[in-house]
Design an enzyme around this catalytic site. Structure first.
Site, short mmCIF file in Angstrom:
data_model
loop_
_atom_site.label_atom_id
_atom_site.label_comp_id
_atom_site.label_asym_id
_atom_site.label_seq_id
_atom_site.Cartn_x
_atom_site.Cartn_y
_atom_site.Cartn_z
N ASP A 202 -10.91 -8.73 7.68
CA ASP A 202 -12.28 -8.63 7.19
C ASP A 202 -12.94 -10.00 7.15
OD1 ASP A 202 -12.08 -5.94 6.99
OD2 ASP A 202 -12.32 -5.81 4.83
N ASP B 248 -5.16 -6.89 6.09
CA ASP B 248 -6.39 -6.23 5.66
C ASP B 248 -7.43 -7.27 5.26
OD1 ASP B 248 -8.19 -4.32 4.88
OD2 ASP B 248 -7.02 -3.55 3.22
N ASP C 186 -2.88 -18.15 1.55
CA ASP C 186 -4.02 -18.87 0.98
C ASP C 186 -4.51 -19.95 1.95
OD1 ASP C 186 -1.56 -20.04 0.55
OD2 ASP C 186 -1.93 -20.60 -1.54
N TYR D 119 0.82 -1.21 0.00
CA TYR D 119 0.00 0.00 0.00
C TYR D 119 0.86 1.27 0.00
CZ TYR D 119 -3.98 -3.01 1.21
OH TYR D 119 -4.96 -3.98 1.22
#
Length: 361
Positions: A249, A245, A221, A142
């Site tokens: 979530d 991130d 994964d 990011y």
């Protein structure tokens, strides 16, 4: 105790939920004899409308001069057509980097009263889920070099980490694990990415200092799969910015509702930044429909980590627990009982839920 809190309401439901967190903080101040003052900071889409930028230095300075900052949410479709460099989400990156808060703590806790909202089978969720994700916040993809070719037919984003950036996150992961169930999982993609191989090298270099913590590694994964398959295997997860991130979530959904999860962003010194992990939900902004509990619980984290007020933080958490025990719900956590709650007068709006928590304190 006298403290100044920077309030960053932001966009969409941000002002709605921050207002209720302030009411709860005021109830805490009155009960425990503290004095909290507030200064409003403009950031996000509202800042673009006012200043032409998602965050200006003068507003950031208000946060830096505060004792802690509480943020609502930023963004919305109103600003989706803007170039990426001036989108509202840039305010978050600017706040995090400007305040030097490198560690994002995201607890994923399944409240016992909301077990029915968990999408997992009972035999998987068991008696509850309690995971702490420690996410690196101000480096990685990011913040790396990025660009788009002149012809618009290729683009790139760079994942880059230094030893120091990784070490401070990994150490924080170990230290929180020591205070919990003494299990740390570092999530990476070390079979492919050089940056992830560095994460493993750093972790291996410091693990000997924490002999009481059981260390494991998972590829991102596999970790994403395991979080759904057997979430109770996790205690503390330490990982990079983007992986954290995504995982946090996912964790929010398996615990029942993104509207219940708080977060804290901390550095080595200076004010911390606290915020719910949900988005701005502009479709319900100002309609008294948003769930303020994640922001209220973020305020509890603020009291705990920035002010050292453990009893006060627990008072907020106990008040939330009490309100849920009494059967009160906002729409997002009502589940299949929505009509029943409406009929029974237990379906609360944003303002009523905030008021209920404040009253219990």
């Amino acid at each position: 105790m006298k403290k100044n809190i920077a309030l960053i309401p932001g966009d969409g439901i941000g002002p709605d939920v921050v207002a209720e967190a302030v009411n709860v903080l005021d109830a805490v101040a009155k009960k425990f004899g503290h004095s909290f003052t507030y200064e409003t900071v403009t950031a996000g889409g509202c800042s673009i409308d006012k200043f032409g930028k998602p965050l200006i230095q003068e507003e950031l300075d208000k946060c830096l001069k505060s004792d802690a900052a509480l943020l609502g949410a930023v963004g919305g479709p109103k600003w989706d057509s803007l170039p990426s460099e001036i989108r509202p989400e840039k305010a978050l990156l600017g706040l995090r980097s400007g305040m030097k808060v490198f560690a994002n703590l995201r607890p994923a806790v399944m409240w016992k009263q909301l077990k029915d909202a968990c999408p997992l089978k009972d035999e998987i969720a068991g008696e509850g889920i309690d995971i702490l994700i420690v996410r690196e916040l101000i480096s990685g993809i990011y913040f790396g070099e990025r660009g788009t070719a002149a012809d618009g037919k290729s683009a790139w984003d760079t994942e880059k980490y230094t030893w120091e950036e990784i070490e401070r996150i990994v150490r924080m992961g170990f230290e929180f694990a020591q205070k919990r169930q003494k299990r740390l999982c570092v999530v990476d993609k070390a079979n492919i990415l050089n940056s992830s191989q560095l994460w493993r090298a750093v972790t291996e270099s410091v693990k000997g200092e924490y002999p009481d913590v059981t260390l494991s590694y998972l590829y991102i994964d596999n970790a994403s799969m395991q979080l759904v398959r057997n979430p109770r295997q996790f205690d503390v997860i330490a990982t990079s910015n983007m992986f954290g991130d995504i995982l946090s979530d996912e964790a929010s959904q398996i615990t029942g509702s993104i509207g219940m999860l708080a977060s804290a962003s901390l550095g080595n010194s200076g004010p911390g930044l606290y915020e719910p992990i949900h988005g701005s939900a502009p479709d319900i902004a100002g309609k008294d429909l948003a769930n303020p509990l994640a922001t209220i619980l973020s305020a509890a984290m603020l009291l705990r980590y920035s002010f050292g007020l453990e009893a006060e933080a627990k008072a907020i958490e106990a008040a939330v627990n009490s309100v849920l025990d009494e059967g009160w719900r906002t729409g997002d956590i009502a589940g299949s009982r929505l009509e029943e709650l409406k009929a029974g007068g237990k379906l609360a709006g944003t303002r009523q839920m905030g008021r209920l928590v404040a009253e219990r304190i």
